[in-house]
Design a protein around this motif. Structure first.
Motif, short mmCIF file in Angstrom:
data_model
loop_
_atom_site.label_atom_id
_atom_site.label_comp_id
_atom_site.label_asym_id
_atom_site.label_seq_id
_atom_site.Cartn_x
_atom_site.Cartn_y
_atom_site.Cartn_z
N ARG A 123 -47.70 -4.08 -48.32
CA ARG A 123 -48.46 -2.82 -48.35
C ARG A 123 -49.95 -3.08 -48.53
NH1 ARG A 123 -50.37 0.92 -51.95
NH2 ARG A 123 -50.09 3.13 -51.38
N GLU A 124 -50.28 -4.08 -49.34
CA GLU A 124 -51.68 -4.39 -49.62
C GLU A 124 -52.14 -5.64 -48.86
OE1 GLU A 124 -53.44 -2.37 -51.41
OE2 GLU A 124 -51.76 -1.11 -52.07
N ARG A 238 -46.01 5.85 -38.53
CA ARG A 238 -47.30 6.17 -39.15
C ARG A 238 -47.92 7.40 -38.49
NH1 ARG A 238 -48.31 0.47 -38.58
NH2 ARG A 238 -47.94 -0.65 -40.54
N GLU A 244 -47.73 4.55 -46.05
CA GLU A 244 -47.42 3.14 -45.81
C GLU A 244 -46.18 2.71 -46.60
OE1 GLU A 244 -48.26 -0.40 -43.70
OE2 GLU A 244 -48.92 1.68 -43.51
N THR A 245 -46.05 3.22 -47.81
CA THR A 245 -44.87 2.87 -48.61
C THR A 245 -43.60 3.41 -47.96
OG1 THR A 245 -46.18 2.89 -50.65
CG2 THR A 245 -43.79 3.06 -50.88
N ILE A 248 -42.67 1.30 -44.93
CA ILE A 248 -42.05 0.02 -45.30
C ILE A 248 -40.60 0.22 -45.74
CG2 ILE A 248 -42.10 -1.86 -46.98
CD1 ILE A 248 -45.15 -1.64 -46.96
#
Length: 335
Positions: A123-124, A238, A244-245, A248
Motif C-alpha cells: 500500500r505504501e 481503482r 487502495e486498501t 489490495i
C-alpha cells in the motif's frame, strides 16, 4: 491429472522415507559412542553386556539390524528406547502434539505479521514506510530463530521478567486432558485459564520461530502484490472508486497469495525442524527437546524413530501443499 499427480507424490514419499531411514540408520551406527556403555550398570560383567547387546539387536551386522528394524517399523513397532526403557512410538507421539501446537502457533504469528507488513508495504510502496519494512524484514531474517530465543529470554525473562521462559505449563495447575494437545483441548473444554497459561509459556518460543518466517512471507507476498497491482482489473477497481486498501484486500490479495502458499508449506517444515533448538532453550516439553536428549544418550532407536516421524511430517505437509496448490490453480487442475 490431479489423481496422477497425487499417485506420483505418494510414490515419491515412499522413496524419500526409505532413503531417510537408510541414511539415518547408517549415520547413527557409524557415529562414535556405544549406547550400551552409557547404560552399563556398576559391576556388570562381559556376559551382562553381551546380553544387553543381544537384547537391542546390536550384536548383529548393520544390514541385519536395519532390516529387522525396518520390518518392525512396517508393523508399527519402532522398538524400545535404550535410555528410557519405553516404547519408542509411544514416546514420540506423547511429545509430538506439543511440538505441533508450538509450530502451528508460530505459523499463525508469522502469517499475521508477514501478511500485515506485506499489505502495508504494498500500500505504501515507494515510500519510507516500505523501506522501513524491508529493513526490519532483513534484520528479522538475518537472525536465526535460536538467537531470537536468547534475545527474548534476556529481555522478557531476565531484564523485564513478564513471560514464562521454561516449561509447557505451570506444574501447579490441574490438567484434565484426555490427549496431549493441551492448547486445543483447553479451548474445546472452555478452560481458558489453562489456555492463557499454555500461551504464556508458548509465546516467546513461538515468536522466536515466527520472526524469520514472517520476514520471508512479507517479502514474497509484498512483491507478488506489487506485480498484481499493476494489472488491468486492479486499475479498473481503482477507477470504480475503491480505496487502495480495498483494492489490495478485495482484488489483489487472492491472486498474489497463491505463490506464497507453496512457500509457507515448505517453510513450515523448516519451522518444525527449528523447534529442536528453540525447545531446548525454553525447556519446552516437545519432540525437539527429546531429540537432543536422545542424541546425548546415544539412544539409537529413539533417534531413528524421531527422525523418521519428522521426515513423515515433512513429506505429508509438502504433499498437502502440493495438492492444495493444484486445486487452487486451474491450469494444474485441468491441465
Amino acid at each position: 491429472m490431479l489423481l496422477q499427480r497425487f499417485l506420483i507424490r505418494l510414490l515419491t514419499m515412499a522413496i524419500t522415507l526409505f532413503g531417510v531411514a537408510v541414511v539415518v540408520f547408517i549415520v547413527i551406527r557409524v557415529a562414535p559412542g556405544d549406547p550400551i556403555a552409557l547404560m552399563r550398570p556398576p559391576g556388570a560383567t562381559d556376559a551382562d553386556i553381551a546380553r544387553l547387546r543381544a537384547l537391542y539387536g546390536l550384536d548383529k551386522t548393520i544390514v541385519q539390524q536395519f532390516f529387522i528394524w525396518l520390518a518392525g517399523v512396517v508393523r508399527g513397532d519402532f522398538g524400545t528406547s535404550i535410555s528410557l526403557r519405553q516404547d519408542v512410538l509411544g514416546l514420540v507421539f506423547n511429545r509430538l502434539p506439543a511440538t505441533l501446537e508450538l509450530a502451528i502457533v508460530a505459523l499463525v504469528m508469522a502469517l499475521a505479521i508477514g501478511g500485515t507488513t506485506a499489505i502495508l508495504g504494498a500500500r505504501e510502496r515507494g515510500t519510507a514506510v516500505e523501506a522501513g519494512i524491508d529493513i526490519a524484514g532483513g534484520a528479522a531474517l538475518s537472525i536465526p530463530d535460536f538467537l531470537w530465543g536468547l534475545v527474548l529470554i534476556l529481555l522478557f525473562g531476565v531484564l523485564v521478567p513478564i513471560f514464562d521462559i521454561s516449561g509447557r505449563v505451570s506444574p501447579q495447575l490441574d490438567l484434565p486432558f484426555a490427549t496431549q494437545f493441551y492448547l486445543f483441548e483447553s479451548i474445546v473444554r472452555l478452560r481458558f485459564d489453562l489456555t492463557r497459561d499454555l500461551l504464556a509459556h508458548m509465546l516467546m518460543p513461538a515468536i522466536a520461530l515466527a520472526l524469520p518466517l514472517a520476514a520471508i512471507i512479507s517479502q514474497l507476498l509484498k512483491q507478488s502484490l506489487k506485480e498484481v497491482l499493476d494489472l488491468d482489473y486492479v486499475v479498473l477497481a481503482r477507477v470504480k472508486g475503491f480505496s487502495e486498501t480495498q483494492v489490495i484486500l478485495r482484488e489483489a490479495l487472492k491472486n498474489a497469495a497463491l505463490p506464497t502458499l507453496t512457500l509457507v508449506g515448505v517453510q513450515f517444515t523448516f519451522l518444525i525442524g527449528g523447534t529442536v533448538i528453540v525447545e531446548r532453550l525454553f525447556s519446552y516439553e516437545g519432540l525437539g527437546n527429546m531429540a537432543i536428549d536422545a542424541v546425548i544418550n546415544r539412544d539409537l532407536l529413539l533417534i531413528q524413530g524421531i527422525v523418521l516421524v519428522f521426515a513423515l511430517l515433512f513429506v505429508l505437509i509438502n504433499l498437502a501443499v502440493d495438492m492444495m496448490y493444484a486445486l487452487l490453480n486451474p491450469r494444474l487442475r485441468h491441465g
